[in-house]
Motif scaffolding. Structure first.
Motif, PDB file in Angstrom:
ATOM      1  N   GLU A   1       8.870 -19.055  -7.118  1.00  0.00           N
ATOM      2  CA  GLU A   1       8.320 -18.789  -5.810  1.00  0.00           C
ATOM      3  C   GLU A   1       8.014 -17.491  -6.064  1.00  0.00           C
ATOM      4  O   GLU A   1       7.098 -17.025  -5.500  1.00  0.00           O
ATOM      5  CB  GLU A   1      10.007 -19.150  -5.376  1.00  0.00           C
ATOM      6  CG  GLU A   1       9.760 -18.296  -3.674  1.00  0.00           C
ATOM      7  CD  GLU A   1      10.435 -19.203  -2.559  1.00  0.00           C
ATOM      8  OE1 GLU A   1      10.330 -18.996  -1.378  1.00  0.00           O
ATOM      9  OE2 GLU A   1      11.021 -19.158  -2.949  1.00  0.00           O
ATOM     10  N   LEU A   2       8.574 -16.634  -6.640  1.00  0.00           N
ATOM     11  CA  LEU A   2       8.658 -15.107  -6.781  1.00  0.00           C
ATOM     12  C   LEU A   2       7.652 -14.395  -7.618  1.00  0.00           C
ATOM     13  O   LEU A   2       7.125 -13.174  -7.467  1.00  0.00           O
ATOM     14  CB  LEU A   2       9.720 -14.571  -6.941  1.00  0.00           C
ATOM     15  CG  LEU A   2      11.297 -14.848  -5.943  1.00  0.00           C
ATOM     16  CD1 LEU A   2      12.219 -14.443  -6.748  1.00  0.00           C
ATOM     17  CD2 LEU A   2      10.819 -13.825  -4.387  1.00  0.00           C
TER      18      LEU A   2
ATOM     19  N   TYR B   1      11.228  -8.180  -8.022  1.00  0.00           N
ATOM     20  CA  TYR B   1      11.081  -9.243  -8.786  1.00  0.00           C
ATOM     21  C   TYR B   1      10.449  -8.837  -9.605  1.00  0.00           C
ATOM     22  O   TYR B   1      10.581  -8.837 -10.843  1.00  0.00           O
ATOM     23  CB  TYR B   1      11.465 -10.643  -8.399  1.00  0.00           C
ATOM     24  CG  TYR B   1      11.591 -11.783  -9.431  1.00  0.00           C
ATOM     25  CD1 TYR B   1      12.193 -11.821  -9.739  1.00  0.00           C
ATOM     26  CD2 TYR B   1       9.615 -12.049 -10.014  1.00  0.00           C
ATOM     27  CE1 TYR B   1      11.884 -12.849 -11.033  1.00  0.00           C
ATOM     28  CE2 TYR B   1      10.382 -13.101 -10.859  1.00  0.00           C
ATOM     29  CZ  TYR B   1      11.106 -13.782 -11.500  1.00  0.00           C
ATOM     30  OH  TYR B   1      10.911 -14.469 -12.557  1.00  0.00           O
ATOM     31  N   ASN B   2       9.014  -8.147  -9.742  1.00  0.00           N
ATOM     32  CA  ASN B   2       7.847  -8.471  -9.983  1.00  0.00           C
ATOM     33  C   ASN B   2       7.869  -6.967 -10.943  1.00  0.00           C
ATOM     34  O   ASN B   2       6.549  -6.572 -11.212  1.00  0.00           O
ATOM     35  CB  ASN B   2       6.609  -8.472  -9.439  1.00  0.00           C
ATOM     36  CG  ASN B   2       6.169 -10.058  -9.357  1.00  0.00           C
ATOM     37  OD1 ASN B   2       6.410 -10.990 -10.642  1.00  0.00           O
ATOM     38  ND2 ASN B   2       7.208 -10.537  -8.007  1.00  0.00           N
TER      39      ASN B   2
ATOM     40  N   ARG C   1      10.718  -9.718  -3.130  1.00  0.00           N
ATOM     41  CA  ARG C   1       9.407 -10.446  -3.962  1.00  0.00           C
ATOM     42  C   ARG C   1       9.060  -8.632  -5.088  1.00  0.00           C
ATOM     43  O   ARG C   1       8.349  -9.388  -6.125  1.00  0.00           O
ATOM     44  CB  ARG C   1       8.292 -10.788  -2.880  1.00  0.00           C
ATOM     45  CG  ARG C   1       8.637 -12.089  -2.319  1.00  0.00           C
ATOM     46  CD  ARG C   1       7.396 -12.162  -1.828  1.00  0.00           C
ATOM     47  NE  ARG C   1       8.113 -12.933  -1.385  1.00  0.00           N
ATOM     48  CZ  ARG C   1       7.536 -15.186  -1.537  1.00  0.00           C
ATOM     49  NH1 ARG C   1       7.631 -15.227  -2.960  1.00  0.00           N
ATOM     50  NH2 ARG C   1       8.205 -15.979  -0.921  1.00  0.00           N
TER      51      ARG C   1
ATOM     52  N   ARG D   1      12.471 -18.498  -9.514  1.00  0.00           N
ATOM     53  CA  ARG D   1      11.815 -17.521 -10.173  1.00  0.00           C
ATOM     54  C   ARG D   1      10.219 -17.971 -10.347  1.00  0.00           C
ATOM     55  O   ARG D   1       9.128 -17.231 -10.143  1.00  0.00           O
ATOM     56  CB  ARG D   1      12.035 -17.324 -12.042  1.00  0.00           C
ATOM     57  CG  ARG D   1      13.317 -17.192 -11.973  1.00  0.00           C
ATOM     58  CD  ARG D   1      13.382 -17.264 -13.997  1.00  0.00           C
ATOM     59  NE  ARG D   1      14.924 -16.150 -13.648  1.00  0.00           N
ATOM     60  CZ  ARG D   1      15.200 -15.117 -14.077  1.00  0.00           C
ATOM     61  NH1 ARG D   1      14.537 -13.590 -14.000  1.00  0.00           N
ATOM     62  NH2 ARG D   1      16.536 -14.367 -14.416  1.00  0.00           N
TER      63      ARG D   1
ATOM     64  N   GLU E   1      19.793  -6.777  -6.493  1.00  0.00           N
ATOM     65  CA  GLU E   1      18.324  -7.661  -7.336  1.00  0.00           C
ATOM     66  C   GLU E   1      18.111  -7.582  -8.629  1.00  0.00           C
ATOM     67  O   GLU E   1      17.455  -8.417  -8.944  1.00  0.00           O
ATOM     68  CB  GLU E   1      17.452  -7.010  -6.270  1.00  0.00           C
ATOM     69  CG  GLU E   1      17.711  -7.722  -4.182  1.00  0.00           C
ATOM     70  CD  GLU E   1      16.844  -6.757  -3.590  1.00  0.00           C
ATOM     71  OE1 GLU E   1      15.226  -6.342  -4.322  1.00  0.00           O
ATOM     72  OE2 GLU E   1      17.482  -6.453  -2.270  1.00  0.00           O
TER      73      GLU E   1
ATOM     74  N   GLU F   1      12.519  -9.927   2.729  1.00  0.00           N
ATOM     75  CA  GLU F   1      12.103 -10.789   1.915  1.00  0.00           C
ATOM     76  C   GLU F   1      10.748 -10.146   0.987  1.00  0.00           C
ATOM     77  O   GLU F   1      10.789 -10.079  -0.634  1.00  0.00           O
ATOM     78  CB  GLU F   1      11.095 -12.372   2.463  1.00  0.00           C
ATOM     79  CG  GLU F   1      10.585 -12.826   1.746  1.00  0.00           C
ATOM     80  CD  GLU F   1       9.742 -14.229   2.075  1.00  0.00           C
ATOM     81  OE1 GLU F   1       9.239 -14.852   1.568  1.00  0.00           O
ATOM     82  OE2 GLU F   1      11.134 -14.895   2.642  1.00  0.00           O
TER      83      GLU F   1
ATOM     84  N   TYR G   1      15.741 -18.039  -4.003  1.00  0.00           N
ATOM     85  CA  TYR G   1      14.974 -18.431  -4.791  1.00  0.00           C
ATOM     86  C   TYR G   1      14.359 -18.604  -6.134  1.00  0.00           C
ATOM     87  O   TYR G   1      15.894 -18.125  -6.835  1.00  0.00           O
ATOM     88  CB  TYR G   1      14.276 -16.287  -4.730  1.00  0.00           C
ATOM     89  CG  TYR G   1      13.748 -15.678  -3.045  1.00  0.00           C
ATOM     90  CD1 TYR G   1      12.769 -15.232  -1.844  1.00  0.00           C
ATOM     91  CD2 TYR G   1      15.086 -15.597  -2.065  1.00  0.00           C
ATOM     92  CE1 TYR G   1      12.654 -15.585  -1.032  1.00  0.00           C
ATOM     93  CE2 TYR G   1      14.840 -15.191  -0.920  1.00  0.00           C
ATOM     94  CZ  TYR G   1      14.281 -15.028  -0.466  1.00  0.00           C
ATOM     95  OH  TYR G   1      13.296 -14.669   1.018  1.00  0.00           O
TER      96      TYR G   1
END
Length: 343
Positions: A170-171, A242-243, A239, A168, A264, A235, A166
């Motif tokens: 994209e996420l 990541y946020n 996401r 960055r 992660e 997935e 992935y």
């Protein structure tokens, strides 16, 4: 896409819950595998054929010391279909089973006729799934993430891993931005910990998202804890992680190995709050980035942790715990950094 495994093929068997198998397939293709042949199946959808089969299962589990007899029935129901799916498969390079306890000894024998090397990874403690023990010797290599299990003959150490496929860009998702994020399966002992954690976060005015997944309706105290029977895909969790500024990890009873959430956080330069005290034994442990939650944790303790600047982890360590290095290590392919577990 990288070409580390260009020209290579692999048979993959992994749990379908939370679509973990889709995530793994994506990672494998990202690293250049020409072919990923799946023998994954959804064993949670199994239903007894009739009352007689249900009764037989009850007797086997209760009186014949076969606690995982239902699991045996689950696989036997799907085994002919999986064997048929491999009928036209010629020799491949590898076969990788994750949660090998969900497969039969006879099916592993079939895999040996199809793959040059057959590997297993058990990401649950072996004591939780004792049906795994007699299968260990049937694999060319057998790995576990639980340090307590590495002392067994034929069992090799490895951690879980962080995503590698992935970007960055994209996420990134402004609609997912959150201070603290948790998502995990229902376990009664988790609820009190989560409720207390949410209370301390509320005192600090933090924006939180805490989700418990359960197949049954659950009632919890009034707090910002969501309970859902809808599976959040692997997935989707990536996401959300990541946020988030901080990711929460709650260890399962009987586990000492580190969950995917830890890796992660490492991959995404995120802070983490965890109840797994064993994390302090790992080389990337840093009190600026990792907070070990206890029953005595206060809002002030949490505030002090949040206010500490994140300390960047060097690329060597991050790459060591990425899926790219993980798959090279377990397949014993190419240049890789060995992954060990603390004692």
């Amino acid at each position: 896409m990288r070409d580390n495994f260009k020209g290579k093929s692999i048979i993959l068997g992994a749990p379908k819950y939370f679509k973990i198998n889709d995530f793994l397939k994506r990672e494998l293709y990202h690293l250049g595998f020409d072919q990923v042949i799946e023998v994954s199946y959804d064993y949670y959808k199994f239903r007894y054929k009739n009352i007689f089969q249900h009764t037989k299962s009850f007797i086997a589990k209760t009186f014949r010391n076969r606690p995982h007899y239902k699991q045996y029935l689950m696989f036997k129901a799907i085994e002919p279909q999986l064997i048929a799916s491999l009928k036209d498969v010629k020799k491949v390079d590898y076969a990788l089973l994750i949660r090998p306890d969900t497969y039969s000894s006879s099916f592993i024998d079939v895999l040996h006729t199809k793959a040059e090397k057959v590997i297993a990874y058990q990401w649950d403690g072996l004591d939780r799934y004792p049906a795994t023990y007699p299968l260990i010797a049937k694999f060319d290599s057998f790995f576990t993430f639980n340090p307590a299990d590495v002392s067994l003959d034929g069992v090799l150490p490895v951690t879980n891993f962080g995503p590698a496929s992935y970007s960055r860009k994209e996420l990134e998702d402004k609609n997912r931005l959150i201070d603290i994020y948790f998502s995990g399966s229902y376990e009664p002992k988790r609820i009190n910990t989560l409720e207390r954690m949410i209370e301390q976060c509320t005192i600090l005015g933090l924006n939180t998202k805490f989700i418990i997944n359960s197949s049954k309706a659950r009632i919890v105290k009034t707090c910002a804890l969501s309970v859902t029977n809808k599976q959040i895909s692997f997935e989707e969790n990536i996401r959300n992680s990541y946020n988030a500024k901080i990711i929460v990890d709650l260890v399962f009873e009987g586990h000492t190995g580190l969950s995917f959430r830890i890796f992660e956080a490492l991959a995404f330069d995120k802070k983490i709050i965890t109840t797994n005290k064993q994390i302090s034994k790992y080389e990337f442990y840093d009190t600026s980035n990792i907070f070990i939650w206890t029953e005595d944790t206060t809002a002030d303790d949490l505030r002090q942790f949040i206010e500490k600047p994140y300390r960047i982890v060097n690329d060597f360590i991050k790459n060591k715990y990425s899926f790219e290095n993980w798959i090279k290590y377990v397949l014993d392919y190419g240049n890789f950094t060995s992954i060990s577990l603390p004692e």
